[in-house]
Design an enzyme around this catalytic site. Sequence first.
Site, PDB file in Angstrom:
ATOM      1  CB  CYS A  28      -0.961  -0.006   1.182  1.00  0.00           C
ATOM      2  SG  CYS A  28      -2.149  -1.354   1.099  1.00  0.00           S
ATOM      3  CG  HIS A  81      -3.065   3.788   1.902  1.00  0.00           C
ATOM      4  ND1 HIS A  81      -3.631   3.366   0.723  1.00  0.00           N
ATOM      5  CD2 HIS A  81      -3.068   2.716   2.741  1.00  0.00           C
ATOM      6  CE1 HIS A  81      -3.957   2.090   0.838  1.00  0.00           C
ATOM      7  NE2 HIS A  81      -3.634   1.672   2.054  1.00  0.00           N
ATOM      8  CG  ASN A 100      -6.467  -0.569   1.330  1.00  0.00           C
ATOM      9  OD1 ASN A 100      -5.819  -0.135   0.379  1.00  0.00           O
ATOM     10  ND2 ASN A 100      -5.906  -1.000   2.441  1.00  0.00           N
TER      11      ASN A 100
HETATM   12  N1  COA Z   1     -17.899  -8.483   9.764  1.00  0.00           N
HETATM   13  C1  COA Z   1     -18.349  -8.768  11.007  1.00  0.00           C
HETATM   14  N2  COA Z   1     -17.526  -9.090  12.017  1.00  0.00           N
HETATM   15  C2  COA Z   1     -16.204  -9.114  11.760  1.00  0.00           C
HETATM   16  C3  COA Z   1     -15.674  -8.844  10.471  1.00  0.00           C
HETATM   17  C4  COA Z   1     -16.591  -8.518   9.464  1.00  0.00           C
HETATM   18  N3  COA Z   1     -16.201  -8.219   8.205  1.00  0.00           N
HETATM   19  N4  COA Z   1     -14.328  -8.945  10.516  1.00  0.00           N
HETATM   20  C5  COA Z   1     -14.011  -9.278  11.799  1.00  0.00           C
HETATM   21  N5  COA Z   1     -15.145  -9.393  12.524  1.00  0.00           N
HETATM   22  C6  COA Z   1     -15.279  -9.737  13.950  1.00  0.00           C
HETATM   23  C7  COA Z   1     -14.102 -10.523  14.466  1.00  0.00           C
HETATM   24  O1  COA Z   1     -14.256 -11.897  14.174  1.00  0.00           O
HETATM   25  C8  COA Z   1     -14.202 -10.252  15.943  1.00  0.00           C
HETATM   26  O2  COA Z   1     -15.201 -11.052  16.491  1.00  0.00           O
HETATM   27  P1  COA Z   1     -15.023 -11.688  17.969  1.00  0.00           P
HETATM   28  O3  COA Z   1     -14.927 -10.499  18.886  1.00  0.00           O
HETATM   29  O4  COA Z   1     -16.267 -12.486  18.110  1.00  0.00           O
HETATM   30  O5  COA Z   1     -13.761 -12.487  17.912  1.00  0.00           O
HETATM   31  C9  COA Z   1     -14.704  -8.797  16.010  1.00  0.00           C
HETATM   32  O6  COA Z   1     -15.282  -8.533  14.715  1.00  0.00           O
HETATM   33  C10 COA Z   1     -13.623  -7.794  16.289  1.00  0.00           C
HETATM   34  O7  COA Z   1     -12.538  -8.084  15.422  1.00  0.00           O
HETATM   35  P2  COA Z   1     -11.251  -7.188  15.389  1.00  0.00           P
HETATM   36  O8  COA Z   1     -10.335  -7.707  14.321  1.00  0.00           O
HETATM   37  O9  COA Z   1     -10.691  -7.033  16.753  1.00  0.00           O
HETATM   38  O10 COA Z   1     -11.913  -5.800  14.942  1.00  0.00           O
HETATM   39  P3  COA Z   1     -11.276  -4.376  14.820  1.00  0.00           P
HETATM   40  O11 COA Z   1     -12.056  -3.396  15.563  1.00  0.00           O
HETATM   41  O12 COA Z   1      -9.787  -4.394  15.016  1.00  0.00           O
HETATM   42  O13 COA Z   1     -11.539  -4.076  13.269  1.00  0.00           O
HETATM   43  C11 COA Z   1     -10.318  -4.067  11.213  1.00  0.00           C
HETATM   44  C12 COA Z   1     -10.978  -4.906  12.286  1.00  0.00           C
HETATM   45  C13 COA Z   1      -9.686  -4.991  10.195  1.00  0.00           C
HETATM   46  C14 COA Z   1     -11.394  -3.238  10.520  1.00  0.00           C
HETATM   47  C15 COA Z   1      -9.272  -3.127  11.857  1.00  0.00           C
HETATM   48  O14 COA Z   1      -8.429  -3.863  12.707  1.00  0.00           O
HETATM   49  C16 COA Z   1      -8.446  -2.434  10.841  1.00  0.00           C
HETATM   50  O15 COA Z   1      -8.942  -1.628  10.069  1.00  0.00           O
HETATM   51  N6  COA Z   1      -7.132  -2.650  10.831  1.00  0.00           N
HETATM   52  C17 COA Z   1      -6.248  -2.060   9.888  1.00  0.00           C
HETATM   53  C18 COA Z   1      -6.321  -2.869   8.650  1.00  0.00           C
HETATM   54  C19 COA Z   1      -5.786  -2.163   7.468  1.00  0.00           C
HETATM   55  O16 COA Z   1      -6.094  -1.024   7.245  1.00  0.00           O
HETATM   56  N7  COA Z   1      -4.974  -2.861   6.687  1.00  0.00           N
HETATM   57  C20 COA Z   1      -4.437  -2.373   5.500  1.00  0.00           C
HETATM   58  C21 COA Z   1      -3.319  -1.451   5.793  1.00  0.00           C
HETATM   59  S1  COA Z   1      -2.666  -0.901   4.291  1.00  0.00           S
END
Ligand code: COA
Length: 321
Positions: free
Chosen positions: A114, A248, A278
């Site tokens: 990215c 980004h 993204n």
């Molecule tokens: N829909 C519904 N539930 C979802 C899900 C989805 N698409 N994806 C994950 N979950 C659930 C998980 O299973 C978890 O459930 P649990 O509590 O029962 O185990 C819960 O949601 C929380 O998951 P978590 O991963 O802790 O959520 P979060 O608040 O960290 O959000 C992201 C997840 C991916 C949105 C967030 O971590 C994020 O944006 N990270 C950066 C990722 C990114 O930008 N990457 C690219 C960089 S270039």
Amino acid sequence: MATRSTLAGFGSYLPRRIVSNDELARRLDTSDQWIRARTGIGQRHIVSEDETAVSMASSAAKRALEFAGIAPECVDAVLVATSTPDQVFPATAVRVLNELGVKNGFGFDIAAACSGFIYALSTADAFIRAGQAKCVIVIGSEVYSRILDWSDRGTAVLFGDGAGAVVLRAENDEADRGLIATHLHADGATGDLLYVDGAIGRPEHTGFLRMSGRDVFRHAVSKLSSSVDETLEAAGLTYSDVNWLVPHQANIRIIEGVARKLALPMERVVVTVDRHANTSAASIPLALDEAVRDGRIRPGDLILMEALGGGLTWGSALARI
Ligand code: COA
């Protein structure tokens, strides 16, 4: 007199097909509400069979050349930031040279996930400052839909496809326009936080994107904020000088976190993540093209770009339009 790389043209391409959160929720255990609340994403564009990294990059580049009023004969180089090329080789950039009709240029791809567009911008700027090129097209083109594990709700909802391009042209720095400073970083020790689990050189090749979302999130705001500070400091400028943050587009919460640290109101941040999701290396040039064409970014504006991606890699770039 020193040479500067001015941003002379902008272009982009988005695949025809739009996939809403609701459409994903019919196949995955997720919901529009969850995706919007955690990421700010409402929809993404996904390629059809006839749309590829090369075709999208070429369309974006043609539009950027038209914008700049520059003929293909004047192009010295094409750099394509991509982690999803159509082929191992020829490089996407070399295919694009051919599509554009550039006969006397060189080209290569840059893989920095990215952060790829910032890496490519900085590389092109180095060629221009060194006098090795006068006109370089810098492109981000990505087809993440082909490396997503569509059964993994943790990653499948986050990404989209697309391409964006900027034409860089050598000019003397009298007008104080163009790229002012760029900074690049990488930390291989964090390589397992965001990666693709295979490639053509690996026998166990599968090729799906894997991510520890929370860890990436944690690194993103702190690394992006310090990178942006570094770039502004190198230019002797401060947050209040910045007209537009063009980040980004990974997640609205990361974007808001960086904007808060810079004390920049969201009215001065270009946001496309709601409609594009993204698009990795394509997200910054896609956002730039949109904001220049709709008149938000104007000649003379100081713009700050930043990105973080798999590697981890990260960096920032400061430019006056
Ligand atoms: N829909 C519904 N539930 C979802 C899900 C989805 N698409 N994806 C994950 N979950 C659930 C998980 O299973 C978890 O459930 P649990 O509590 O029962 O185990 C819960 O949601 C929380 O998951 P978590 O991963 O802790 O959520 P979060 O608040 O960290 O959000 C992201 C997840 C991916 C949105 C967030 O971590 C994020 O944006 N990270 C950066 C990722 C990114 O930008 N990457 C690219 C960089 S270039």
